[in-house]
Design a protein around this motif. Sequence first.
Motif, PDB file in Angstrom:
ATOM      1  N   GLN A 153     -25.387 -19.121  -3.320  1.00 24.72           N
ATOM      2  CA  GLN A 153     -24.718 -20.602  -3.195  1.00 24.72           C
ATOM      3  C   GLN A 153     -23.248 -20.622  -3.908  1.00 24.72           C
ATOM      4  O   GLN A 153     -22.830 -21.322  -4.152  1.00 24.72           O
ATOM      5  N   PHE A 154     -23.303 -19.189  -4.762  1.00 28.28           N
ATOM      6  CA  PHE A 154     -21.947 -19.249  -5.636  1.00 28.28           C
ATOM      7  C   PHE A 154     -20.961 -18.061  -5.131  1.00 28.28           C
ATOM      8  O   PHE A 154     -21.362 -17.410  -4.306  1.00 28.28           O
ATOM      9  N   ASP A 155     -19.673 -18.274  -5.363  1.00 28.96           N
ATOM     10  CA  ASP A 155     -18.765 -17.129  -5.177  1.00 28.96           C
ATOM     11  C   ASP A 155     -18.575 -16.334  -6.384  1.00 28.96           C
ATOM     12  O   ASP A 155     -18.618 -17.003  -7.265  1.00 28.96           O
ATOM     13  N   VAL A 191     -18.923 -19.005  -9.249  1.00 24.93           N
ATOM     14  CA  VAL A 191     -18.367 -20.361  -9.192  1.00 24.93           C
ATOM     15  C   VAL A 191     -18.906 -20.979  -7.949  1.00 24.93           C
ATOM     16  O   VAL A 191     -19.112 -20.422  -6.991  1.00 24.93           O
ATOM     17  N   PRO A 192     -19.675 -22.230  -8.173  1.00 28.23           N
ATOM     18  CA  PRO A 192     -20.110 -22.912  -6.954  1.00 28.23           C
ATOM     19  C   PRO A 192     -19.219 -22.711  -5.488  1.00 28.23           C
ATOM     20  O   PRO A 192     -18.260 -23.066  -5.881  1.00 28.23           O
ATOM     21  N   GLU A 193     -19.864 -22.482  -4.498  1.00 25.38           N
ATOM     22  CA  GLU A 193     -19.241 -22.459  -3.269  1.00 25.38           C
ATOM     23  C   GLU A 193     -17.925 -23.388  -3.128  1.00 25.38           C
ATOM     24  O   GLU A 193     -18.403 -24.573  -3.265  1.00 25.38           O
ATOM     25  N   ASP A 194     -17.059 -23.322  -2.758  1.00 22.26           N
ATOM     26  CA  ASP A 194     -15.840 -24.007  -2.357  1.00 22.26           C
ATOM     27  C   ASP A 194     -15.390 -24.822  -3.426  1.00 22.26           C
ATOM     28  O   ASP A 194     -14.751 -26.046  -3.363  1.00 22.26           O
ATOM     29  N   GLN A 195     -15.648 -24.526  -4.695  1.00 20.98           N
ATOM     30  CA  GLN A 195     -15.083 -25.347  -5.869  1.00 20.98           C
ATOM     31  C   GLN A 195     -14.034 -24.410  -6.482  1.00 20.98           C
ATOM     32  O   GLN A 195     -13.978 -23.274  -6.738  1.00 20.98           O
ATOM     33  N   ASP A 196     -12.955 -25.169  -6.859  1.00 19.89           N
ATOM     34  CA  ASP A 196     -11.705 -24.571  -7.649  1.00 19.89           C
ATOM     35  C   ASP A 196     -11.622 -25.185  -9.231  1.00 19.89           C
ATOM     36  O   ASP A 196     -11.075 -26.034  -9.515  1.00 19.89           O
ATOM     37  N   VAL A 197     -12.901 -24.502  -9.949  1.00 20.66           N
ATOM     38  CA  VAL A 197     -12.799 -25.140 -11.173  1.00 20.66           C
ATOM     39  C   VAL A 197     -12.381 -24.263 -12.123  1.00 20.66           C
ATOM     40  O   VAL A 197     -12.392 -24.553 -13.678  1.00 20.66           O
ATOM     41  N   PRO A 240     -20.016 -23.349 -13.349  1.00 19.77           N
ATOM     42  CA  PRO A 240     -19.677 -21.924 -13.364  1.00 19.77           C
ATOM     43  C   PRO A 240     -20.288 -21.100 -14.309  1.00 19.77           C
ATOM     44  O   PRO A 240     -20.600 -21.280 -15.370  1.00 19.77           O
ATOM     45  N   ASP A 253     -24.593 -26.763 -10.754  1.00 15.71           N
ATOM     46  CA  ASP A 253     -23.157 -26.550 -10.159  1.00 15.71           C
ATOM     47  C   ASP A 253     -22.416 -25.983 -11.145  1.00 15.71           C
ATOM     48  O   ASP A 253     -21.056 -26.160 -11.177  1.00 15.71           O
TER      49      ASP A 253
END
Length: 168
Positions: free
Chosen positions: A29-31, A61-67, A6, A4
């Motif tokens: 599974q990543f944006d 970036v893993p889906e739905d993560q704001d990293v 980035p 998971d």
Amino acid sequence: LTKDAPISLAIDDKELSNLSSMLEHEFSQFDLYKTIVIHYPGSGTGRSNVTRTHEYCLFLVPEDQDVLRGETIEKRTRERGFCRSGQGENNYRYGRPNSFYAVVVNPSTLEVIRVEPSPDLNESYPINDTEEGYKRIYPLGEDGSERCWTLSYETARDLVRDEKDILF
């Protein structure tokens, strides 16, 4: 890397489309985010009739993560110079008349007190101290040329009004 984490990759124009397609397929599974990175802002690479000035950075970036955003910085600090220094017209009073104005500074504390409205382009401007004894500072080049600030009068005025501890 963990599953998971980035991922970032850099690539030029030639393979951007192929890499993007492959990443979207293999990392569903990543944006996927694409950002232009400017490397040669003034001249380009100089290798052909049309020179490239940039490449791309792709972020997975893993889906739905704001990293990638990082933590909020509470106190803003201006790192770049305040006076424009280039040679184009937009670095001089005649090219950006609304960015030529006096910054009024307390000479004892170097605190910015206020900024004064931009004078008309063909109008002279006061260079003497204010009635309170503050110094007026204009964006004048070492050769005496009338340059301009990086901020318009309105933006600088709002910044001085909103920030109480600006130092020049």
